[in-house]
Design an enzyme around this catalytic site. Sequence first.
Site, PDB file in Angstrom:
ATOM      1  N   CYS A   1       0.880  -1.873  -9.788  1.00  0.00           N
ATOM      2  CA  CYS A   1       0.184  -3.043 -10.331  1.00  0.00           C
ATOM      3  C   CYS A   1      -1.171  -3.275  -9.660  1.00  0.00           C
ATOM      4  O   CYS A   1      -1.811  -4.286  -9.907  1.00  0.00           O
ATOM      5  CB  CYS A   1       1.052  -4.288 -10.226  1.00  0.00           C
ATOM      6  SG  CYS A   1       1.347  -4.787  -8.538  1.00  0.00           S
TER       7      CYS A   1
ATOM      8  N   ASP B   1      -4.045  -3.902  -1.842  1.00  0.00           N
ATOM      9  CA  ASP B   1      -3.779  -4.116  -0.423  1.00  0.00           C
ATOM     10  C   ASP B   1      -3.407  -2.829   0.289  1.00  0.00           C
ATOM     11  O   ASP B   1      -3.728  -2.665   1.470  1.00  0.00           O
ATOM     12  CB  ASP B   1      -2.673  -5.164  -0.236  1.00  0.00           C
ATOM     13  CG  ASP B   1      -3.240  -6.561  -0.380  1.00  0.00           C
ATOM     14  OD1 ASP B   1      -4.287  -6.817   0.231  1.00  0.00           O
ATOM     15  OD2 ASP B   1      -2.662  -7.370  -1.107  1.00  0.00           O
TER      16      ASP B   1
ATOM     17  N   HIS C   1      -9.889 -10.533  -4.652  1.00  0.00           N
ATOM     18  CA  HIS C   1      -9.280 -11.334  -5.717  1.00  0.00           C
ATOM     19  C   HIS C   1     -10.339 -11.950  -6.613  1.00  0.00           C
ATOM     20  O   HIS C   1     -10.102 -12.185  -7.792  1.00  0.00           O
ATOM     21  CB  HIS C   1      -8.359 -12.395  -5.122  1.00  0.00           C
ATOM     22  CG  HIS C   1      -7.071 -11.803  -4.664  1.00  0.00           C
ATOM     23  ND1 HIS C   1      -6.845 -11.454  -3.358  1.00  0.00           N
ATOM     24  CD2 HIS C   1      -5.975 -11.416  -5.356  1.00  0.00           C
ATOM     25  CE1 HIS C   1      -5.646 -10.911  -3.270  1.00  0.00           C
ATOM     26  NE2 HIS C   1      -5.104 -10.872  -4.458  1.00  0.00           N
TER      27      HIS C   1
ATOM     28  N   GLU D   1       2.690  -2.585  -0.427  1.00  0.00           N
ATOM     29  CA  GLU D   1       1.251  -2.729  -0.240  1.00  0.00           C
ATOM     30  C   GLU D   1       0.850  -2.701   1.230  1.00  0.00           C
ATOM     31  O   GLU D   1      -0.291  -2.958   1.583  1.00  0.00           O
ATOM     32  CB  GLU D   1       0.725  -3.990  -0.943  1.00  0.00           C
ATOM     33  CG  GLU D   1       1.523  -5.242  -0.695  1.00  0.00           C
ATOM     34  CD  GLU D   1       1.057  -6.438  -1.528  1.00  0.00           C
ATOM     35  OE1 GLU D   1       0.019  -6.353  -2.190  1.00  0.00           O
ATOM     36  OE2 GLU D   1       1.749  -7.463  -1.482  1.00  0.00           O
TER      37      GLU D   1
HETATM   38  C1  PEP Z   1      -2.331  -5.433  -4.776  1.00  0.00           C
HETATM   39  O1  PEP Z   1      -2.462  -5.695  -3.585  1.00  0.00           O
HETATM   40  O2  PEP Z   1      -2.571  -4.310  -5.268  1.00  0.00           O
HETATM   41  C2  PEP Z   1      -1.912  -6.477  -5.720  1.00  0.00           C
HETATM   42  C3  PEP Z   1      -1.667  -6.192  -6.977  1.00  0.00           C
HETATM   43  O3  PEP Z   1      -1.844  -7.736  -5.249  1.00  0.00           O
HETATM   44  P1  PEP Z   1      -3.120  -8.669  -5.027  1.00  0.00           P
HETATM   45  O4  PEP Z   1      -4.315  -7.974  -5.633  1.00  0.00           O
HETATM   46  O5  PEP Z   1      -2.839  -9.966  -5.677  1.00  0.00           O
HETATM   47  O6  PEP Z   1      -3.196  -8.765  -3.552  1.00  0.00           O
HETATM   48 MG    MG Z   2      -1.645  -7.531  -2.820  1.00  0.00          MG
END
Ligand code: PEP
Ligand code: MG
Length: 590
Positions: A511, A464, A198, A440
């Site tokens: 995403c 994830d 993140h 995920e």
């Molecule tokens: C992901 O896991 O791809 C996602 C978009 O969520 P985050 O990166 O916030 O875990």
């Molecule tokens: Mg995620």
Amino acid sequence: MNISKSDQMIIKGISGSPGICIGKAYIVDREGVNITKRYPVSDDMVPKEIDRFKQAVSKAKNDHAKVIDSLDKDLGENLNILETHMVLFKDKLLYGKTIDTISHEKINAEWALRKVSGKVKTMFQQIDDKYLQARVIDIVQVSDKIMSYLFGAQDIKISDINKRVIIVAHDLSPADASQIQLERIKGFVTDRGGKDSHTSIIAKSLRIPSVFGLGLATTSVKNDDILIVDGSTGTLIINPDEDTLFKYEDRMARFQEYRADLERESHLPAVTKDGIALNLMANIELVEEVVAAKDNGAIGIGLFRTEFLYLDLKRFPTEDELLIKYKELVELMTPQSVTIRTLDINGDKVNPYLTTIEEANPSLGLRAVRFCLENQDIFITQLKAILRAAAFGNIKLLIPMISCVEEIIQVKQVINKAILELEHEDKIFNKDIPLGAMIEVPSAVIIAEHLAEHVDFFSIGTNDLIQYSMAIDRRNRQVAHLYQALNPAVLKMIKMTYDAAMKKGIDLVMCGEMAGDPINIPVLVGLGLTDFSMNSGAIPVIKRMIRSLDTQKAKKNAEKIMALNTVQEISEFILTEYKEILPFGETDES
Ligand code: PEP
Ligand code: MG
């Protein structure tokens, strides 16, 4: 591997966010925050430990009082909670007992506080009263606040740095990174960290060059050393010689030109050569990023990571505070859609102000929807704010980390509770909004057809999905080389999810960061995906890629790719087949 040449030192790490910056080093040390037991402390240390504890309590209490003063007095129930915290700071259960424990057991203040707060938590949890059980969270929050003052953690504020520097840190949490002021901080590098953490996502949305997983950065760099950060190749150069400096100044200028050129095209539609329109949306962490999302040509917000509001506030926000932010966001985006993802804390977004759960494997722990289902008051507060904001625009509701059907059923029950409360309170809201599940976790892929019966759309979170399917900690530099979006297993899971969504007639979006890397686009489009959400900085380059792509050819190539066995074969195939259209720059080695 480190390559030394005169004074110059080059350390290779992991690309956190592309781009190049050159500047002076500023070291931020976040070590020393582990709670260790110092036992026994000598007799003359006991009063000092007690004094340290008292000072931490009084600083935490003063700061807390300032927070209360700065708040709107109409916050009702939530203001009451904060006022309860004021009392808890000096409550004899926590305050008195901690002092007693330091003197009787002759242990340091941190250890005594942890011991006492643990006991108080257990005591409250055992009381057969739902209200009192729920107050455990207050105890946790107050003891965490005191703890952070004992650590001196409040002294390290990235937002207070007032020089134009490059930050060098052992590690930076996503919350630290989100405090970065762009006009001051040129870039940052860390010893720790892995791919698509993140922190890296924040760096990308800030468009600030960064390199992670350097291992030795904080020990090799001194304050004011000259640094070159090449975020594209994951390289840190300490005290560069003149030739290197010259070369990188030129490269930096070319990269900036390349970016400016891409940005000029960002308003063009994402239509393939054979006329297929794809939808590119932006992932954001803060409402303020909407401007950049629009400038980069996003046609909606495909993922709003709501946890950053919580991490910034360092407490759980009220329904009205959330509503203000969500409403502002939807109104800015109307008529385009905004997908609001419910709270995804813990994992790598642990904040001692919010939770104190100690987990040996936080990524496998009480994260995201699991946390929300365990803490329904917090969940309901957020859901109510989302449903209320939905009266002002086009909102979709997305639930992170769904791993079984039961969870989505429980989520729906909690949504119904939130609706009943809103009806009872006679508030204006809109309950007819699409509900989505993030895919995920591998189990969600396998049961995608079942999950599809309960939701309106899927959003594939590859960050994830790669972490959990490959068993790679997103923050761990030791295994970052194995974190591969183009791994055949990952591609197969994407295809399975796509097939399940199509079979059940629900929408599908991706995403995860995978969608923001041009090399992945041909296979994703070839598999049939049409909707992507990514850090907004990546939209222009992905658009350029899409505009040069032929979907028929992509489909045929995707079939060939799905028959390949290794990441190397797959990437070589894509690099050869799409050589002409893979854009220069984002991972520029030239
Ligand atoms: C992901 O896991 O791809 C996602 C978009 O969520 P985050 O990166 O916030 O875990
Ligand atoms: Mg995620």
